[in-house]
Design a protein around this motif. Structure first.
Motif, PDB file in Angstrom:
ATOM      1  N   ALA A 159      67.346 -77.462-107.397  1.00 51.94           N
ATOM      2  CA  ALA A 159      68.580 -78.113-107.834  1.00 51.94           C
ATOM      3  C   ALA A 159      69.463 -77.066-108.516  1.00 51.94           C
ATOM      4  N   PRO A 160      70.766 -77.098-108.263  1.00 53.25           N
ATOM      5  CA  PRO A 160      71.666 -76.128-108.892  1.00 53.25           C
ATOM      6  C   PRO A 160      71.524 -76.149-110.421  1.00 53.25           C
ATOM      7  N   GLY A 161      71.445 -74.962-111.012  1.00 52.79           N
ATOM      8  CA  GLY A 161      71.367 -74.837-112.459  1.00 52.79           C
ATOM      9  C   GLY A 161      70.011 -75.138-113.074  1.00 52.79           C
ATOM     10  N   SER A 162      69.000 -75.424-112.250  1.00 48.50           N
ATOM     11  CA  SER A 162      67.700 -75.830-112.809  1.00 48.50           C
ATOM     12  C   SER A 162      66.725 -74.668-113.015  1.00 48.50           C
ATOM     13  N   VAL A 163      67.050 -73.497-112.483  1.00 52.37           N
ATOM     14  CA  VAL A 163      66.097 -72.386-112.528  1.00 52.37           C
ATOM     15  C   VAL A 163      66.317 -71.535-113.777  1.00 52.37           C
ATOM     16  N   ARG A 220      58.327 -61.690-117.319  1.00 57.91           N
ATOM     17  CA  ARG A 220      57.482 -60.729-118.042  1.00 57.91           C
ATOM     18  C   ARG A 220      56.149 -61.432-118.255  1.00 57.91           C
ATOM     19  N   PRO A 221      55.065 -60.691-118.436  1.00 55.07           N
ATOM     20  CA  PRO A 221      53.783 -61.358-118.666  1.00 55.07           C
ATOM     21  C   PRO A 221      53.876 -62.338-119.843  1.00 55.07           C
ATOM     22  N   GLY A 222      53.510 -63.578-119.608  1.00 57.04           N
ATOM     23  CA  GLY A 222      53.594 -64.619-120.621  1.00 57.04           C
ATOM     24  C   GLY A 222      54.936 -65.313-120.691  1.00 57.04           C
ATOM     25  N   GLY A 223      55.935 -64.785-119.983  1.00 54.42           N
ATOM     26  CA  GLY A 223      57.265 -65.392-119.970  1.00 54.42           C
ATOM     27  C   GLY A 223      57.265 -66.713-119.215  1.00 54.42           C
ATOM     28  N   ALA A 224      58.100 -67.631-119.660  1.00 56.00           N
ATOM     29  CA  ALA A 224      58.157 -68.971-119.058  1.00 56.00           C
ATOM     30  C   ALA A 224      59.159 -69.024-117.911  1.00 56.00           C
ATOM     31  N   TRP A 225      58.937 -69.977-117.010  1.00 57.44           N
ATOM     32  CA  TRP A 225      59.884 -70.272-115.940  1.00 57.44           C
ATOM     33  C   TRP A 225      59.917 -71.784-115.747  1.00 57.44           C
ATOM     34  N   LYS A 226      61.021 -72.244-115.181  1.00 58.47           N
ATOM     35  CA  LYS A 226      61.104 -73.654-114.784  1.00 58.47           C
ATOM     36  C   LYS A 226      62.134 -73.789-113.669  1.00 58.47           C
ATOM     37  N   ALA A 227      61.936 -74.806-112.865  1.00 56.71           N
ATOM     38  CA  ALA A 227      62.842 -75.096-111.749  1.00 56.71           C
ATOM     39  C   ALA A 227      62.623 -76.540-111.328  1.00 56.71           C
ATOM     40  N   THR A 228      63.653 -77.139-110.776  1.00 52.16           N
ATOM     41  CA  THR A 228      63.526 -78.474-110.201  1.00 52.16           C
ATOM     42  C   THR A 228      63.702 -78.341-108.695  1.00 52.16           C
ATOM     43  N   VAL A 229      62.640 -78.621-107.977  1.00 51.39           N
ATOM     44  CA  VAL A 229      62.649 -78.531-106.526  1.00 51.39           C
ATOM     45  C   VAL A 229      63.181 -79.851-105.961  1.00 51.39           C
ATOM     46  N   VAL A 230      64.051 -79.745-104.972  1.00 49.32           N
ATOM     47  CA  VAL A 230      64.593 -80.921-104.305  1.00 49.32           C
ATOM     48  C   VAL A 230      63.892 -81.053-102.952  1.00 49.32           C
ATOM     49  N   THR A 231      63.235 -82.184-102.727  1.00 52.13           N
ATOM     50  CA  THR A 231      62.501 -82.410-101.484  1.00 52.13           C
ATOM     51  C   THR A 231      63.466 -82.784-100.363  1.00 52.13           C
ATOM     52  N   PRO A 232      63.019 -82.646 -99.105  1.00 52.56           N
ATOM     53  CA  PRO A 232      63.905 -82.981 -97.973  1.00 52.56           C
ATOM     54  C   PRO A 232      64.471 -84.401 -98.030  1.00 52.56           C
ATOM     55  N   ASP A 233      63.738 -85.340 -98.665  1.00 52.96           N
ATOM     56  CA  ASP A 233      64.234 -86.721 -98.747  1.00 52.96           C
ATOM     57  C   ASP A 233      65.100 -86.958 -99.986  1.00 52.96           C
ATOM     58  N   GLY A 234      65.401 -85.870-100.737  1.00 53.23           N
ATOM     59  CA  GLY A 234      66.285 -85.993-101.888  1.00 53.23           C
ATOM     60  C   GLY A 234      65.593 -86.201-103.216  1.00 53.23           C
ATOM     61  N   GLY A 235      64.279 -86.317-103.218  1.00 50.42           N
ATOM     62  CA  GLY A 235      63.547 -86.459-104.468  1.00 50.42           C
ATOM     63  C   GLY A 235      63.557 -85.151-105.250  1.00 50.42           C
ATOM     64  N   GLU A 236      63.390 -85.252-106.558  1.00 52.72           N
ATOM     65  CA  GLU A 236      63.373 -84.067-107.408  1.00 52.72           C
ATOM     66  C   GLU A 236      62.020 -83.933-108.070  1.00 52.72           C
ATOM     67  N   PHE A 237      61.502 -82.712-108.086  1.00 52.11           N
ATOM     68  CA  PHE A 237      60.178 -82.423-108.609  1.00 52.11           C
ATOM     69  C   PHE A 237      60.283 -81.273-109.603  1.00 52.11           C
ATOM     70  N   PRO A 238      60.306 -81.575-110.926  1.00 49.98           N
ATOM     71  CA  PRO A 238      60.392 -80.509-111.922  1.00 49.98           C
ATOM     72  C   PRO A 238      59.095 -79.702-111.977  1.00 49.98           C
TER      73      PRO A 238
END
Length: 146
Positions: free
Chosen positions: A44-48, A53-71
């Motif tokens: 999703a735009p703006g979600s990443v 770096r080792p121990g550094g955090a990440w996050k993203a919201t993946v958008v599925t082909p059917d439009g669902g969102e998976f954080p």
């Protein structure tokens, strides 16, 4: 693309390998720059957000082909610039994160050999993760050609 599935005492694994028409530094930036990652990883735009770096955090919201969102959330377990990235992914209901390793090896003519490896707890989890990783690699390949 080559694929290998194994069942080990510690879980169910898959390995995907692909040669990309891009230098390792360009492939690295695609995996570690939020703006680039979002463009090819179905986010999703703006979600990443990435603190690579080792121990550094990440996050993203993946958008599925059917439009669902998976954080998704996690940390970076290993970071070796332009060579190796081990990503720990938080999985609801599991005490330990799942780890996926991305290895990059430069080849002739500014090409890069990319290998993705992950071990999962069950054959079903492995098959789902492998399917998702295959889709990601297909999208990454197209992104690097653009």
């Amino acid at each position: 693309m080559s694929t290998e599935q194994t069942t080990a005492a510690d879980g169910f694994s898959y390995t995907l390998a692909r040669t990309l028409d891009a230098p390792a530094a360009q492939v690295w930036r695609a995996w570690t720059t939020p703006e680039q990652y979002a463009r090819w990883a179905y986010c999703a735009p703006g979600s990443v957000e990435m603190d690579v770096r080792p121990g550094g955090a990440w996050k993203a919201t993946v958008v599925t082909p059917d439009g669902g969102e998976f954080p998704m959330t996690g940390t970076y377990a290993e970071v070796a610039e332009n060579r190796r990235l081990t990503i720990a992914m938080d999985v609801p209901g599991k005490p330990e994160p799942e780890k996926m390793t991305v290895e990059l090896a430069p080849e002739a003519d500014d090409r890069t050999r990319l290998v993705v490896h992950q071990t999962c707890g069950t054959a079903e989890e492995r098959d789902m993760a492998e399917q998702g990783s295959t889709m990601l690699l297909d999208s990454l390949t197209a992104f690097l050609k653009a």
